[in-house]
Motif scaffolding. Structure first.
Motif, PDB file in Angstrom:
ATOM      1  N   LYS A   2       0.840  -1.197   0.000  1.00  0.00           N
ATOM      2  CA  LYS A   2       0.000   0.000   0.000  1.00  0.00           C
ATOM      3  C   LYS A   2       0.874   1.246   0.000  1.00  0.00           C
ATOM      4  N   THR A   3       1.476   1.513  -1.138  1.00  0.00           N
ATOM      5  CA  THR A   3       2.420   2.624  -1.282  1.00  0.00           C
ATOM      6  C   THR A   3       2.400   3.129  -2.715  1.00  0.00           C
ATOM      7  N   ASN A   4       2.775   4.384  -2.887  1.00  0.00           N
ATOM      8  CA  ASN A   4       2.906   4.937  -4.235  1.00  0.00           C
ATOM      9  C   ASN A   4       4.268   4.655  -4.850  1.00  0.00           C
ATOM     10  N   PHE A   5       5.203   4.148  -4.048  1.00  0.00           N
ATOM     11  CA  PHE A   5       6.503   3.761  -4.613  1.00  0.00           C
ATOM     12  C   PHE A   5       6.301   2.543  -5.517  1.00  0.00           C
ATOM     13  N   ALA A   6       6.899   2.600  -6.691  1.00  0.00           N
ATOM     14  CA  ALA A   6       6.677   1.518  -7.666  1.00  0.00           C
ATOM     15  C   ALA A   6       7.482   0.266  -7.347  1.00  0.00           C
ATOM     16  N   GLY A   7       8.671   0.417  -6.736  1.00  0.00           N
ATOM     17  CA  GLY A   7       9.479  -0.769  -6.454  1.00  0.00           C
ATOM     18  C   GLY A   7       9.770  -1.568  -7.707  1.00  0.00           C
ATOM     19  N   LEU A   8       9.493  -2.886  -7.657  1.00  0.00           N
ATOM     20  CA  LEU A   8       9.651  -3.808  -8.792  1.00  0.00           C
ATOM     21  C   LEU A   8      11.100  -4.008  -9.224  1.00  0.00           C
ATOM     22  N   SER A   9      12.033  -3.815  -8.286  1.00  0.00           N
ATOM     23  CA  SER A   9      13.443  -4.062  -8.606  1.00  0.00           C
ATOM     24  C   SER A   9      13.614  -5.474  -9.122  1.00  0.00           C
ATOM     25  N   GLN A  10      14.517  -5.640 -10.083  1.00  0.00           N
ATOM     26  CA  GLN A  10      14.691  -6.938 -10.746  1.00  0.00           C
ATOM     27  C   GLN A  10      15.970  -6.936 -11.564  1.00  0.00           C
ATOM     28  N   VAL A  11      16.429  -8.123 -11.888  1.00  0.00           N
ATOM     29  CA  VAL A  11      17.438  -8.301 -12.934  1.00  0.00           C
ATOM     30  C   VAL A  11      16.723  -8.925 -14.119  1.00  0.00           C
ATOM     31  N   SER A  12      16.863  -8.303 -15.279  1.00  0.00           N
ATOM     32  CA  SER A  12      16.236  -8.863 -16.480  1.00  0.00           C
ATOM     33  C   SER A  12      17.299  -9.325 -17.457  1.00  0.00           C
ATOM     34  N   VAL A  13      17.058 -10.491 -18.028  1.00  0.00           N
ATOM     35  CA  VAL A  13      17.986 -11.061 -19.008  1.00  0.00           C
ATOM     36  C   VAL A  13      17.181 -11.616 -20.182  1.00  0.00           C
ATOM     37  N   PRO A  14      17.795 -11.664 -21.361  1.00  0.00           N
ATOM     38  CA  PRO A  14      17.085 -12.253 -22.500  1.00  0.00           C
ATOM     39  C   PRO A  14      16.809 -13.733 -22.298  1.00  0.00           C
ATOM     40  N   HIS A  15      15.852 -14.249 -23.035  1.00  0.00           N
ATOM     41  CA  HIS A  15      15.360 -15.623 -22.965  1.00  0.00           C
ATOM     42  C   HIS A  15      14.513 -15.889 -21.721  1.00  0.00           C
ATOM     43  N   ILE A  16      14.951 -15.372 -20.574  1.00  0.00           N
ATOM     44  CA  ILE A  16      14.288 -15.707 -19.306  1.00  0.00           C
ATOM     45  C   ILE A  16      13.319 -14.620 -18.864  1.00  0.00           C
ATOM     46  N   GLY A  17      13.737 -13.360 -18.964  1.00  0.00           N
ATOM     47  CA  GLY A  17      12.922 -12.256 -18.472  1.00  0.00           C
ATOM     48  C   GLY A  17      13.394 -11.794 -17.109  1.00  0.00           C
ATOM     49  N   SER A  18      12.458 -11.559 -16.194  1.00  0.00           N
ATOM     50  CA  SER A  18      12.778 -10.994 -14.881  1.00  0.00           C
ATOM     51  C   SER A  18      13.253 -12.064 -13.902  1.00  0.00           C
ATOM     52  N   LEU A  19      14.266 -11.700 -13.132  1.00  0.00           N
ATOM     53  CA  LEU A  19      14.783 -12.555 -12.064  1.00  0.00           C
ATOM     54  C   LEU A  19      14.729 -11.783 -10.748  1.00  0.00           C
ATOM     55  N   GLY A  20      14.257 -12.429  -9.700  1.00  0.00           N
ATOM     56  CA  GLY A  20      14.280 -11.830  -8.372  1.00  0.00           C
ATOM     57  C   GLY A  20      13.404 -10.611  -8.215  1.00  0.00           C
TER      58      GLY A  20
END
Length: 292
Positions: free
Chosen positions: A225-243
């Motif tokens: 319940k916050t306006n901060f977007a967050g969504l930190s991640q490592v993204s790589v090709p083939h797989i997409g988002s990690l963590g």
């Protein structure tokens, strides 16, 4: 065999005008990351002061930036971990510069980048790096580039780093769910999350690189319940988002297998096409000394 790098995404909630408190919290996260065997820890944009440029005392606090950079260098050397300390706002005369650094595990500054593409409200306060080229640099993790927040919207910035050999691009941000007008927000209250999730992954695929995206988070006790977007991640090709994280403060540790990037380039051949003689977008490549 390609190495696997352990990366800590530190989605800090920056308390406004409280650099000492925010640094102490960041240090605690980094020490935990080092105990987990991480090779790199990345913090968000504006993590020391938050972004409150009209508040009294904000500029004076930015004058202490060099002292905090030195403390991060000492911490990196002590813990034998590379650190991207989000961004640090530096006061240069009457000008404010928003700077990202890459500090090696020996405490040496290997890369420095001043934010180029300023978000519209920032332009009254910050100075852009303007025509300075985007440059990658060598690190213990391979060749790395730095970008900041709204740079994400400009694929040209990523292409310039890729043409200089970047394999990993670190992207500290301070992005909220209400960074748009009321009219834009009414179209889709989740619109900024859509922007981030789709664009971060797209940049990884189209450049056969890893994107280490670390955003500010909301207060832990408020959860999602916050306006901060967050969504930190490592993204790589083939797989997409990690963590990928939610919206509140915390830390996610990701194993980045560099072999994935090799496989992606062998399949998509983006870099191969870019360095081909007569490439039809050659005008977008940087200097002759690029390291593709």
């Amino acid at each position: 065999m390609a190495p696997t790098h352990k990366i800590a995404l530190i989605q800090l909630h920056p308390k406004p005008l409280a650099p000492a408190e925010n640094f102490a919290k960041a240090e605690s996260f980094i020490r935990n990351a080092a105990r987990e065997g991480c090779h790199l820890a990345v913090l968000p944009e504006y993590h020391l002061t938050s972004w409150v440029p009209d508040e009294p005392g904000f500029r004076e606090l930015c004058a202490d930036s060099a002292a905090y950079l030195k403390r991060y260098q000492e911490l990196a050397k002590e813990l034998n971990i590379c650190i991207v300390p989000g961004t640090i706002i530096e006061l240069d005369g009457d000008s404010l510069h928003n700077i990202a650094y890459f500090i090696s595990s020996s405490g040496e500054v290997l890369g420095r980048y001043q934010k180029k593409n300023l978000w519209h409200p920032e332009r009254r306060h910050l100075v852009s790096s303007a025509q300075q080229p985007h440059e990658a640099f060598d690190t213990p993790l391979g060749r790395v580039g730095l970008l900041i927040c709204w740079d994400l919207a400009f694929p040209e910035a990523f292409r310039e780093l890729i043409s200089d050999g970047a394999q990993i691009i670190c992207l500290p941000t301070f992005w909220s769910m209400k960074d748009v007008s009321d009219e834009g927000y009414a179209l889709n209250p989740d619109g900024e999350a859509q922007f981030l999730n789709s664009t971060v992954v797209s940049r990884a695929f189209e450049n056969t690189c890893a994107i280490v995206f670390v955003n500010a988070g909301g207060q832990e006790e408020k959860g999602e319940k916050t306006n901060f977007a967050g969504l930190s991640q490592v993204s790589v090709p083939h797989i997409g988002s990690l963590g990928k994280m939610g919206r509140s403060e915390g830390m996610s540790i990701v194993d980045l297998d560099m072999n994935v990037l090799r496989i992606a380039e062998e399949n998509y051949k983006v870099r191969e096409d870019m360095k081909a003689e007569g490439w039809h977008y050659a005008y977008t490549r940087i200097r002759d000394g690029g390291k593709l």
